[in-house]
Design an enzyme around this catalytic site. Structure first.
Site, mmCIF file in Angstrom:
data_model
loop_
_atom_site.group_PDB
_atom_site.id
_atom_site.type_symbol
_atom_site.label_atom_id
_atom_site.label_comp_id
_atom_site.label_asym_id
_atom_site.label_seq_id
_atom_site.Cartn_x
_atom_site.Cartn_y
_atom_site.Cartn_z
ATOM 1 N N VAL A 87 1.294 2.840 7.977
ATOM 2 C CA VAL A 87 2.629 3.022 8.574
ATOM 3 C C VAL A 87 3.534 3.607 7.488
ATOM 4 O O VAL A 87 3.762 2.965 6.456
ATOM 5 C CB VAL A 87 3.196 1.682 9.101
ATOM 6 C CG1 VAL A 87 4.591 1.888 9.668
ATOM 7 C CG2 VAL A 87 2.272 1.074 10.157
ATOM 8 N N HIS B 133 3.452 -6.674 2.254
ATOM 9 C CA HIS B 133 2.675 -7.688 2.974
ATOM 10 C C HIS B 133 2.869 -9.009 2.219
ATOM 11 O O HIS B 133 2.707 -9.044 0.988
ATOM 12 C CB HIS B 133 1.175 -7.369 2.939
ATOM 13 C CG HIS B 133 0.792 -6.104 3.661
ATOM 14 N ND1 HIS B 133 0.187 -6.120 4.896
ATOM 15 C CD2 HIS B 133 0.917 -4.790 3.326
ATOM 16 C CE1 HIS B 133 -0.065 -4.881 5.292
ATOM 17 N NE2 HIS B 133 0.368 -4.043 4.350
ATOM 18 N N HIS C 33 6.292 3.727 6.248
ATOM 19 C CA HIS C 33 7.589 3.073 6.042
ATOM 20 C C HIS C 33 7.295 1.977 5.003
ATOM 21 O O HIS C 33 6.506 1.072 5.298
ATOM 22 C CB HIS C 33 8.063 2.467 7.383
ATOM 23 C CG HIS C 33 9.428 1.853 7.356
ATOM 24 N ND1 HIS C 33 10.249 1.819 8.484
ATOM 25 C CD2 HIS C 33 10.127 1.241 6.375
ATOM 26 C CE1 HIS C 33 11.382 1.211 8.178
ATOM 27 N NE2 HIS C 33 11.333 0.838 6.897
ATOM 28 N N HIS D 232 6.642 -1.083 2.968
ATOM 29 C CA HIS D 232 6.682 -2.487 3.387
ATOM 30 C C HIS D 232 5.811 -3.336 2.476
ATOM 31 O O HIS D 232 4.828 -2.872 1.908
ATOM 32 C CB HIS D 232 6.244 -2.663 4.850
ATOM 33 C CG HIS D 232 4.894 -2.092 5.152
ATOM 34 N ND1 HIS D 232 4.674 -0.747 5.346
ATOM 35 C CD2 HIS D 232 3.684 -2.689 5.278
ATOM 36 C CE1 HIS D 232 3.392 -0.537 5.590
ATOM 37 N NE2 HIS D 232 2.759 -1.707 5.550
ATOM 38 N N GLN E 40 0.898 -1.159 0.000
ATOM 39 C CA GLN E 40 0.000 0.000 0.000
ATOM 40 C C GLN E 40 0.937 1.210 0.000
ATOM 41 O O GLN E 40 1.512 1.561 1.039
ATOM 42 C CB GLN E 40 -0.920 -0.047 1.225
ATOM 43 C CG GLN E 40 -1.626 -1.424 1.324
ATOM 44 C CD GLN E 40 -2.944 -1.368 2.059
ATOM 45 O OE1 GLN E 40 -4.001 -1.302 1.447
ATOM 46 N NE2 GLN E 40 -2.898 -1.434 3.373
#
Ligand code: AMP
Length: 155
Positions: free
Chosen positions: A93, A99, A95, A97, A84
């Site tokens: 968040v 999933h 930062h 990342h 996302q």
């Protein structure tokens, strides 16, 4: 290193099960399915476009390794990889990342409902999914760690 930054959060190394030169893989506070883990660059950057080419390579090579293990260990037959990338895309968040989620037949009634679930689960005020205990996360990270060569990760 005993802690990692994940946006505003501090991730203790006991939550980390995978470590590469540029990235760390860690267990999720609010997984949408068993084996829903996260992979982030060690360097705190918000957007995918902020990653340099070494980080992009490392992130996706690491994702291959982690995906293989979590698909097998959580009896999946497929994987969802999702980023996302920015708040309007559902990023909560700040930062970057990835999933990584093991998938199997019939796990969601409509296959793409998983994206709604990822979005809902990470909202801070979402009471439907309670955060897991530190002990539970630690146990899962310890279990997963055995499948990787993490010379630098604390056991
Ligand atoms: P996103 O909405 O794409 O930014 O995803 C944020 C993810 O981070 C969600 O899957 C959350 O459950 C997860 N998360 C938030 N805080 C923590 C934490 N302290 N430890 C592990 N996972 C977290």
């Amino acid at each position: 290193m005993s802690t990692y930054k994940f946006g505003q959060h501090i991730i203790h190394s006991s939550q980390v099960f995978f470590l590469s030169k540029q990235c760390f893989g860690f267990v999720n506070l609010k997984p949408v399915a068993a084996g829903h883990v996260l992979l982030a660059p060690i360097r705190l950057v918000q957007r995918y476009s902020d990653l340099n080419s070494d980080e992009v390579c490392d992130l996706f090579l690491s994702a291959q390794k982690i995906g293989k293990v979590i698909e097998r260990e959580y009896q999946g037959t497929s994987l969802t990889f999702a980023i996302q990338d920015g708040p309007e895309a559902g990023q909560t968040v700040p930062h970057c990342h990835l999933h990584i989620i093991p998938r199997k037949a019939g796990d969601w009634m409509n296959n793409d409902d998983i994206y709604t679930e990822i979005d809902k689960a990470s909202k801070v005020d979402n009471e439907e999914r309670t955060p897991r205990s530190f002990e539970e996360m630690e146990k899962e990270a310890k279990y997963l760690r055995q499948f990787f060569n993490n010379d630098n990760v604390k056991n």
